[in-house]
Design a protein around this motif. Structure first.
Motif, PDB file in Angstrom:
ATOM      1  N   TYR A  23      39.221  34.780  34.729  1.00  0.00           N
ATOM      2  CA  TYR A  23      40.165  35.890  34.591  1.00  0.00           C
ATOM      3  C   TYR A  23      41.572  35.451  34.185  1.00  0.00           C
ATOM      4  N   GLN A  76      42.329  41.519  31.452  1.00  0.00           N
ATOM      5  CA  GLN A  76      42.416  41.717  32.898  1.00  0.00           C
ATOM      6  C   GLN A  76      43.793  42.239  33.328  1.00  0.00           C
ATOM      7  N   THR A 105      35.714  43.475  39.170  1.00  0.00           N
ATOM      8  CA  THR A 105      36.097  42.065  39.231  1.00  0.00           C
ATOM      9  C   THR A 105      35.284  41.270  40.247  1.00  0.00           C
ATOM     10  N   PHE A 108      38.055  44.651  34.906  1.00  0.00           N
ATOM     11  CA  PHE A 108      38.413  44.042  33.628  1.00  0.00           C
ATOM     12  C   PHE A 108      37.517  44.657  32.557  1.00  0.00           C
TER      13      PHE A 108
END
Length: 473
Positions: free
Chosen positions: A292, A357, A392, A447
């Motif tokens: 991420y 993200q 996530t 995301f």
């Protein structure tokens, strides 16, 4: 003059040294008993964390295989078909627009395996258990869409003498992933092609077992290990089933003091179990960071935006001088499978995946907020684009009652006068914009992947730019 506190410390003959893992005491040059315990615990913990990151693609496939075998009663050669949002909910970063026909098998159980591949508009492939492609099937495979028989061999298996009409495939692992999808939209043709795919032991070719297409509906399962110790159990299982390749020998050596050794059962003692459980927590946190918050300069797509390349490695996972370790960890923590079509830079072919993200202000995307994204006109694709949202924590679809994962350019989208499209991401749809909306969940981070299907020159030349996702204030 240099400050004494910044100078490197050396091991004392007698005395105590402060370190990042705590005080280390020595007597006559030897570490004290307390220091030995601290050092060995730290050594084993560090090795466990690094082997956790190294093993992610292997363990991810092992978990998926175990779910297929225990939840769907899949046997060697069978395939599981998933089509709906609910069916695909357990799969890491699944594509909402693509039906999946996926199977796993073990060549040590089957012996040399025949895949009788159907003629038609299909795309398929075989991957080893490190998620590296072995061969394509169908239009991009050796049969070129004409169908044919493939003979798949394990590392220690030799081809029989009477197989001139087969495409011979040697696998570097005993366990395999095999999958295909029908490219036609004709339901009858799709059903016929699905039924024509057969995988069976070469020894049973005179009277082969019928391959089953199992509907992946109404079952609860996970594509990620259910507990930290499950991760290590699956890794130990795979090491006992697979050969150790030259590139992995040092990593396998690190596992031995942790109770994971080829040829032996997984029975960690209390100390080893505690270290493994703690290392799984830190290892996953590091994997999530690598995924991420990618730190490679080449990850950045367009200056000034938070969009990044989701795939930073080649399909074989190698570079000129090393295996793409961090890049492999990042991708296979959040996704499954990789093919040449997902890494090609030839315009008009394959796919490109970019991820995001953070919003325009640099804040993590949160499900309780409302966001918007303007997709500029003339998207650089020969086929279509899509954006899909993922949780996530699970890296799967966001589990909402709407059963919507994202937005697809082939849908009935509302366009602006210049051809651009405004998309919305929020817990509820803005009035009149429902077709341009994908749902999120409050108190859940998310995301997104933006996928380009058959991307064209403006994408690779960075002429066309996708702006950041913006929070609606």
């Amino acid at each position: 003059m240099q400050d004494d506190t910044t100078q490197a410390q050396t091991l004392p003959m007698t005395g105590t040294l402060d370190s990042r893992i705590g005080p280390l005491a020595f007597e006559g040059g030897y570490p004290t008993a307390e220091s030995l315990t601290r050092l060995y615990d730290e050594l084993d913990f560090q090795r466990a964390v690094q082997t956790y990151l190294w093993a992610i693609p292997l363990v991810s496939f092992a978990q998926w295989q175990e779910a297929h075998e225990t939840v769907f009663d899949q046997q060697d050669g069978d395939l599981v078909l998933t089509t709906s949002f609910r069916d695909k909910l357990p799969i890491l970063t699944a594509n909402d627009t693509t039906p999946y026909v996926v199977g796993f098998l073990n060549l040590q159980r089957t012996g040399p395996l025949v895949i009788d591949y159907p003629k038609g508009q299909t795309a398929g492939g075989i991957l080893d258990f490190w998620q590296r492609p072995i061969t394509d099937l169908g239009l991009t495979g050796p049969d070129k869409g004409e169908g044919g028989k493939y003979l798949v061999l394990a590392p220690d298996q030799e081809a029989p003498l009477d197989v001139e009409s087969y495409h011979i495939v040697q696998s570097p692992t005993n366990n395999l992933f095999h999958a295909f999808r029908v490219l036609t939209t004709d339901p009858q043709e799709t059903e016929a092609l699905n039924a024509s795919y057969q995988a069976y032991a070469y020894a049973q070719r005179a009277n082969p077992r019928q391959t089953r297409i199992i509907l992946g509906t109404g079952k609860t399962w996970s594509s990620w290990p259910g507990s930290s110790l499950d991760y290590w159990r699956l890794l130990a299982k795979m090491l006992n089933e697979e050969p150790v390749h030259e590139r992995d020998r040092m990593m396998v050596a690190m596992l031995k003091p942790l109770g994971i050794e080829k040829g032996k059962p997984f029975q960690p003692d209390a100390r080893q179990q505690q270290i493994l459980e703690q290392a799984a927590v830190v290892g996953e946190a590091m994997a999530r960071s690598l995924s991420y918050a990618k730190r490679q300069p080449e990850a950045h797509i367009w200056p000034g935006t938070h969009w990044k390349n989701a795939v930073l490695l080649e399909a074989n996972q190698e570079t000129e001088h090393h295996t793409a370790l961090d890049e492999r960890t990042a991708w296979f923590y959040e996704a499954v499978t990789l093919s040449a079509g997902m890494t090609t830079t030839t315009p008009g072919l394959g796919q490109q995946y970019i991820g995001i993200q953070k919003d325009r202000e640099g804040d993590w995307l949160q499900g309780g907020n409302c966001y918007t994204l303007r997709v500029p006109p003339h998207a650089p694709v020969k086929q279509f684009w899509s954006i899909t949202l993922y949780d996530t924590e699970t890296r799967c679809f966001i589990d909402t009652p709407y059963n919507i994962a994202g937005v697809d350019s082939r849908g009935d989208l509302i366009q602006n006068a210049d051809g651009s499209v405004d998309l919305y991401f929020a817990p509820t749809a803005p009035t009149g914009k429902e077709t341009n909306w994908a749902p999120t969940l409050p108190d859940r981070g998310w995301f997104a992947y933006f996928r380009f299907y058959a991307p064209t020159e403006p994408y690779f030349e960075r002429i066309w730019t996708l702006p950041d996702i913006e929070k609606v204030k």
